[in-house]
Enzyme design. Structure first.
Site, mmCIF file in Angstrom:
data_model
loop_
_atom_site.group_PDB
_atom_site.id
_atom_site.type_symbol
_atom_site.label_atom_id
_atom_site.label_comp_id
_atom_site.label_asym_id
_atom_site.label_seq_id
_atom_site.Cartn_x
_atom_site.Cartn_y
_atom_site.Cartn_z
ATOM 1 N N TYR A 55 -19.226 -5.931 -40.036
ATOM 2 C CA TYR A 55 -20.130 -5.943 -38.885
ATOM 3 C C TYR A 55 -21.124 -7.100 -39.013
ATOM 4 O O TYR A 55 -21.913 -7.161 -39.957
ATOM 5 C CB TYR A 55 -20.906 -4.632 -38.767
ATOM 6 C CG TYR A 55 -20.065 -3.400 -38.521
ATOM 7 C CD1 TYR A 55 -18.770 -3.494 -38.005
ATOM 8 C CD2 TYR A 55 -20.568 -2.137 -38.784
ATOM 9 C CE1 TYR A 55 -18.011 -2.366 -37.772
ATOM 10 C CE2 TYR A 55 -19.816 -0.992 -38.552
ATOM 11 C CZ TYR A 55 -18.535 -1.111 -38.054
ATOM 12 O OH TYR A 55 -17.779 0.016 -37.827
ATOM 13 N N HIS A 126 -11.298 0.595 -43.780
ATOM 14 C CA HIS A 126 -11.538 0.376 -42.355
ATOM 15 C C HIS A 126 -10.247 0.436 -41.539
ATOM 16 O O HIS A 126 -10.216 1.010 -40.440
ATOM 17 C CB HIS A 126 -12.226 -0.981 -42.165
ATOM 18 C CG HIS A 126 -13.152 -1.025 -41.003
ATOM 19 N ND1 HIS A 126 -14.216 -1.896 -40.932
ATOM 20 C CD2 HIS A 126 -13.194 -0.323 -39.850
ATOM 21 C CE1 HIS A 126 -14.864 -1.714 -39.796
ATOM 22 N NE2 HIS A 126 -14.256 -0.772 -39.117
ATOM 23 N N GLY A 208 -17.992 6.707 -25.478
ATOM 24 C CA GLY A 208 -17.052 5.837 -24.774
ATOM 25 C C GLY A 208 -17.545 4.410 -24.657
ATOM 26 O O GLY A 208 -17.402 3.785 -23.612
ATOM 27 N N ARG A 209 -18.129 3.889 -25.748
ATOM 28 C CA ARG A 209 -18.694 2.532 -25.753
ATOM 29 C C ARG A 209 -19.706 2.345 -24.620
ATOM 30 O O ARG A 209 -19.822 1.276 -24.032
ATOM 31 C CB ARG A 209 -17.583 1.481 -25.694
ATOM 32 C CG ARG A 209 -16.584 1.612 -26.827
ATOM 33 C CD ARG A 209 -15.536 0.527 -26.803
ATOM 34 N NE ARG A 209 -14.498 0.823 -27.775
ATOM 35 C CZ ARG A 209 -14.540 0.533 -29.076
ATOM 36 N NH1 ARG A 209 -15.593 -0.080 -29.551
ATOM 37 N NH2 ARG A 209 -13.551 0.853 -29.894
#
Length: 330
Positions: A55, A126, A208-209
């Site tokens: 990230y 991941h 949901g983003r």
């Protein structure tokens, strides 16, 4: 804050996803607000923090590490490895994976350095590396448990067979995958497998983003560098089809005098105490809204209505572009 179990690991009932503080969803907030959000979460008892080495190409782990100065012992800290970190990049969906034992060991050392800690509580793979037997990767991860640098192991975006094979090498405490009203895939195979084996489930993108908050009305709402502009569910005709689905969430939320996001989180929380959503935010105001979902108890009728409105095939478009989808469910 109520608690949940991920295998033998005790965590707060809701966690905090930290990714958006460093990448993916448009211009990141300033570091002061990000750290204040992490501190507010800890103060509220939301002590399960989720990051990953990739990230922001390591920047997110560094930010979380700075936020935990003097507070490390107050949290359950989770991070991930498997996507090689590209210095200076911030790709929302890297395509290359590396699950070799040598890489696992070096990746953990880098994560510990960036986080400024001597161990992490939960260490995820991941994505599975299709070129490396899962037994080899998990065996290397288990060595880090034996060395005291990791407490518990997890996997992300894997299928039931991979979970079984991994769990036979070393106990897996949690599997993290996308799960929400508009991503129902885990319910068919993965979740039953986890419950058979006593493994917890950590849904990422439980809103949901952002779509399930009801605040996104047009692709133009996204900033130019927002990764959602390139995701199939947010583009073309799929956008409107999915926006129509959210109307039911908004209707039910209004009837309960809560926000659509709180309704979506309450639906996930109702799925079991072994389900620990990690909604991400970079602002204290949204954190407070998310935590209030813990006070929402949905009736059986409300749950049935939501289930009917969002069957597994209701949402239009894949979760990722083709390159990203190739790494899901391995």
């Amino acid at each position: 804050m109520p608690e949940s179990q991920l295998g033998d690991l005790t965590v707060s009932r809701l966690g905090l996803g930290c990714m958006g503080m460093s990448q993916s969803y448009g211009v990141t907030s300033d570091e002061t607000e990000s750290i204040a959000t992490i501190h507010a979460a800890i103060d509220a008892g939301c002590t399960f923090l989720d990051t990953a080495d990739v990230y922001g190409s390591g920047a997110n782990e560094e930010l979380v590490g700075r936020a935990l100065t003097g507070r490390r012992d107050e949290v359950v800290l989770a991070t991930k490895f498997g996507f090689p970190v590209q210095q200076g990049g911030s790709s929302a969906m890297p395509t290359g994976v590396n699950g070799t034992p040598a890489y696992a060991a070096s990746a953990l050392e880098d994560s510990l350095r960036r986080l400024g800690v001597d161990h992490v509580d939960l260490w995820y793979l991941h994505r599975r590396d299709p070129q490396v037997p899962i037994e080899e990767t998990v065996g290397a991860m288990a060595e880090q448990v034996a060395a005291g640098k990791v407490r518990y192991l997890g996997l992300s975006e894997v299928n039931g067979d991979t979970v079984r094979a991994a769990h036979a090498v070393h106990p897996i405490s949690a599997v993290q995958s996308e799960w929400s009203l508009w991503t129902r895939d885990p319910e068919t195979v993965v979740l039953p497998t986890l419950r058979e084996l006593g493994i917890g489930f950590v849904p990422f993108s439980p809103l949901g983003r952002g779509f399930l908050t009801g605040q996104i009305q047009s692709p133009d709402d996204f900033e130019p560098d927002d990764a959602r502009r390139n995701l199939p569910r947010f583009t073309g005709a799929n956008f409107q089809r999915n926006l129509d689905l959210v109307a039911k969430v908004k209707e039910l939320a209004a009837a309960r005098d809560i926000t659509p996001g709180q309704l979506a989180l309450a639906w996930l929380l109702a799925q079991g105490n072994d389900v620990v959503p990690i909604p991400g935010t970079k602002r204290r105001s949204y954190l407070a809204e998310n935590l209030a979902a813990l006070d929402v108890a949905l009736t059986a009728a409300e749950l049935a209505t939501l289930d009917a409105a969002f069957p597994p095939d209701a949402v239009a478009g894949d979760r990722y572009a083709p390159g990203g989808m190739e790494l899901v469910g391995k």
